[in-house]
Structure formats: C-alpha cells, structure tokens
Design a protein around this motif. Structure first.
Motif, short mmCIF file in Angstrom:
data_model
loop_
_atom_site.label_atom_id
_atom_site.label_comp_id
_atom_site.label_asym_id
_atom_site.label_seq_id
_atom_site.Cartn_x
_atom_site.Cartn_y
_atom_site.Cartn_z
N ASN A 155 -1.65 -7.30 -6.24
CA ASN A 155 -2.64 -6.56 -5.46
C ASN A 155 -3.34 -5.51 -6.34
N ASP A 167 -5.24 -2.67 3.06
CA ASP A 167 -5.55 -4.01 2.56
C ASP A 167 -6.51 -4.83 3.42
N CYS A 174 -5.22 4.49 -7.03
CA CYS A 174 -4.02 5.23 -7.44
C CYS A 174 -4.43 6.68 -7.74
N THR A 227 0.87 -1.19 0.00
CA THR A 227 0.00 0.00 0.00
C THR A 227 0.91 1.23 0.00
N GLY A 274 -7.61 2.68 0.97
CA GLY A 274 -6.17 2.51 0.70
C GLY A 274 -5.47 1.49 1.56
N ARG A 284 -5.17 -2.07 -5.38
CA ARG A 284 -4.46 -0.82 -5.08
C ARG A 284 -4.41 0.11 -6.28
N ARG A 293 1.77 -3.53 -9.13
CA ARG A 293 0.73 -4.07 -8.26
C ARG A 293 -0.34 -4.85 -9.02
#
Ligand code: HAM
Length: 421
Positions: free
Chosen positions: A200, A259, A207, A57, A257, A203, A196
């Motif tokens: 992930n 996880d 952005c 993150t 933002g 994320r 990412r």
C-alpha cells in the motif's frame, strides 16, 4: 478529584454557543442542498472500519479504540462515520426507492492520536455524503457547499486543495511507480513506510515522519497516471469550481489517510492550526458501497473537523452568548410567587427570563441581573403588586417606566420588542 481523560474535553457554556451557531448554519445550508440527517451509533463492529478505512492505515493500525464486548465480539468506537453511513445505506436498503441519497451526520469520533492543538482523541465531525451520482458536478458542489459554509461563518484564509486518486483502471500503475521509488530510497524511510511500500505505497505519501517526506520529495503524482475517464472527470471538477468562482490549488501530493478514496479528493486547509492544517477533508469513494456488500454505487462526501472549525471561527464567541432579555427582581414573598409565574409565562413566549428565588435585597438582585447581562429588569414589590404595576428598567439607558401587571407578558413584549399582540 477524577479528571478528564487525556485528549478528551468538555465544551462549556461560553464556547458551546459558537458550536450551536456553527451547527445551525451547517444544517440550514445542507438542508437547502437536499441533505437529510442520519443519526448513527458510536460503536460498530471493528471489521466495518478495518474493511473500509483499510487494514494498514494509521487509523486502523494504531488509533482505534477497540475492545471485546462481554461476549468477545470486537467492537470499536467509530474513528470516522463514512463507513457507518455506507453500512446503514446497505443494511436498510436506502437505495431501493432511489439510489440517489444525500445524508449529513453530526457527532463524536474517536482516534487515539497524540493530543495537541487541533488534535483530540474525542473530536466532532460534521459529515455530508452523497450516493448514486458519479458526475464531477457533485464533487464540485460539495466543495462549493463547504466554502459557502465557511464564508457564512466568516472563516477566511482557508485554501481548497484538490487532487485525484484515479480508479481501479489507472491506480495500479501509479502504485507500481511509487513502489519503485520507495524501494530506491528505502534506506531513508521509517519502518511503517518500508512495510507499506509494497502492498500500500500510497500510505507512505501521507506519512508524518519528516525524513520520509524528504525522501519522497521526487515522488510521482497520480495526476500523471490518470486514465482518460478520470482525467476528464478531474478537469470537469476544476472547471465547475472555476464557474462558481471558488479558488483552489491542485495538490499533487494529497492522498488522504483512508484507503477507500477514488478520483476526486480534497481538503480545506488553514494556516491557523499549526501541523493540523486540515479543517475539512473528503472525496469520492466509488467502490466502497460494493466492497461492503451493497450494489455498485458511486459515492462522494466530506467531513468537517468541528473542533478545528470552532477554533478558527474568527467571530467572537460572546456574539453568540445568550443573555437574559429580562430579569425579574421581586421583593417579598407574594411578589416572588407572582414573579415565578411571570418568568414561566415569559419563557414560554420565547422571552429569556431569569429571577432570583432567594428574597434578596433589591441591590443584590440588580447586581445579579447585571452579572447575567440582562437587557431589562422588571422590579416588583408588594406595594406595586397591590397597585397592579411594576417598574421596567432598561439596563443600557437606565430609563425606567411603569407597566401594568395585568397582561404582563404582552406588556413586556410590547415595551422590549415593540410587538403588540
Ligand atoms: P479525515 O480527514 O480523517 O476524513 O477527517 C476529517 C476531518 O476531521 C479532518 O480534516 C480534521 O479536521 C478532523 N479530524 C480528524 N482527526 C482529528 C482529531 N484527532 N482531532 C480533531 N479533528 C480531527 C474522514 O474522516 C472521512 N470520513 C471524510 C469523508 C467523508 N470522506 C468522504 N466522506
């Protein structure tokens, strides 16, 4: 001179009264909903945040104040407090007597972001966290509590945004679909999003680079991938908000933002803070207690950005500024000595009293009383003192009456607040 560090700020008298008012209003409301205060350390082991907020993150990758202590252990100034609340819940076995616990915390957080309006490197949060309840009612109740707080503070023009991020049963399919989309537009993505997009991809959805936002305009939403249980949960949150007449918008792009979120996520947004439009944010984190070594316990909560809330509170700061109830203007050594006693006694009785210790002229003392915004001035000189009286002047009406110095605190109370003891 030595100046403040960039992104840090002092909260001075004049502003601090508003902060105190917000804090009191929040505490009183939260306690009525059964929340208890937790006071936690500002420094924690770095690992706690890396494991809970997520290694990739922005917060963990770029924004934490992390340093080795003298023994070389990595420690971090907390960038948020949910992880610490969970650590405390597990470490002190706060679940042992009753897994259902509700906590609030108030305090500073630290993130090394680029400072701008509404974004600081030390900022404050008011958090509320609930453990042990997986019912959607509690998510709705948290949102309702937030909306109520804002209404009590006369903060209008905010909008509740809600979304669901599903659970480990349905989230992987969504991640796969998102990964596919990211691969197809990879030429337009920033290097973080490219990196990412495999591990992930969620994320990439938050952005802040504008070209990434454009490239992902056709991104799927988790809402299209929810399993039956998550879908039912989300509908129940919507229904409950409607029952409490709490307007909301479904924000299919809201991923937050951090996880740890599962199922319900939400933000309270405001148009008054430019790009920093979230004045509060939160959601469920059903897997976090277990992931950090505790029993499998559902959890949900939120954090209010205190600085942002103070900035958008439309109430006038001066409404909260405390002016003296009374200023004692004493003339002559003996009167000053007596006034010193009275001011202490008045203050002990809950009357905000001030005086001048410098044996100044009446004119200069009246000027100071005026400057401080005192409601009343008690004027006493050596002659009056001998006669056992003092003049009480109402600074608004300019009316002046003589009162007895015998039992002065009670006499002042009676004249100012019409309270007879
Ligand atoms: P967050 O969205 O990272 O969530 O932060 C919550 C709020 O803190 C934001 O909506 C914003 O108002 C404020 N905030 C964040 N960063 C800054 C900054 N640099 N300057 C000023 N204000 C800021 C969390 O921290 C989660 N722990 C919330 C939560 C609690 N989720 C479940 N329980």
């Amino acid at each position: 001179m030595v100046q403040l560090i960039r992104g840090f700020k002092d909260i001075l008298p004049g502003e601090v009264e508003l902060w105190q008012h917000i804090e009191k209003t929040a505490v009183s409301l939260f306690e009525d909903f059964g929340f208890k205060e937790l006071r936690l350390p500002i420094l924690e082991r770095t690992e706690l945040f890396a494991r809970s907020i997520g290694e990739d993150t922005d917060i963990v990758e770029k924004e934490m104040y992390t340093f080795p202590d003298r023994k070389g252990d990595l420690i971090t100034l907390r960038p948020e407090v949910t992880a610490s609340v969970v650590r405390s819940y597990i470490q002190h076995k706060l679940f042992a007597k009753d897994p259902i616990r509700k906590f609030y915390t108030i305090g500073p957080m630290f993130r090394r972001e680029r400072p701008q309006k509404g974004r600081y490197r030390q900022f404050y949060q008011i958090n509320a966290e609930v453990f042990g309840i997986d019912s959607p009612f509690i998510d709705a109740q948290l949102i309702f509590m937030l909306v109520t707080l804002f209404a009590r503070l006369s903060v209008t023009d905010t909008q509740v945004h809600i979304n669901s991020l599903g659970c480990p049963a349905c989230l992987p399919k969504f991640k796969e679909a998102l990964s596919d989309l990211l691969s197809s537009v990879s030429g337009k993505l920033c290097s973080d999003c490219i990196r990412r997009s495999k591990g992930n991809p969620l994320r990439a959805l938050d952005c802040k680079v504008p070209s990434c936002g454009d490239a992902m305009s056709g991104a799927p939403s988790m809402l299209d991938y929810l399993c039956a249980k998550c879908s039912h949960h989300f509908e129940a949150v919507e229904d409950s908000l409607e029952r409490f007449n709490t307007p909301f918008v479904i924000d299919r792009r809201l991923v937050r933002g951090l996880d740890y979120y599962t199922r319900t996520t939400f933000e309270i947004q405001t148009p008054f803070l430019g790009a920093q439009n979230a004045v509060a944010g939160g959601g469920r984190y059903d897997g976090l207690v277990k992931a950090l070594g505790g029993p499998d316990t559902p959890a949900t909560g939120f954090a209010i950005g205190f600085d942002r809330l103070a900035e958008i509170t439309t109430l006038n700061n001066s409404d909260f500024e405390k002016n003296p109830d009374i200023f004692v203007a004493a003339l002559g050594e003996q009167s000053i000595s007596k006034a010193f006693e009275w001011v202490c006694d008045l203050s002990l009785k809950g009357i905000y009293a001030e005086m001048d210790f410098g044996n100044k002229s009446l004119k200069s003392q009246m000027k100071r009383a005026d400057k401080l915004g005192a409601a009343y001035v008690l004027i006493v000189g050596e002659k009056e003192l001998e006669k056992g009286s003092a003049a009480l002047r109402n600074m608004t009406t300019k009316e002046q009456v003589l009162i007895s110095t015998d039992g002065i605190v009670e006499n002042v109370k009676e004249k100012i607040f019409h309270i007879k003891e």
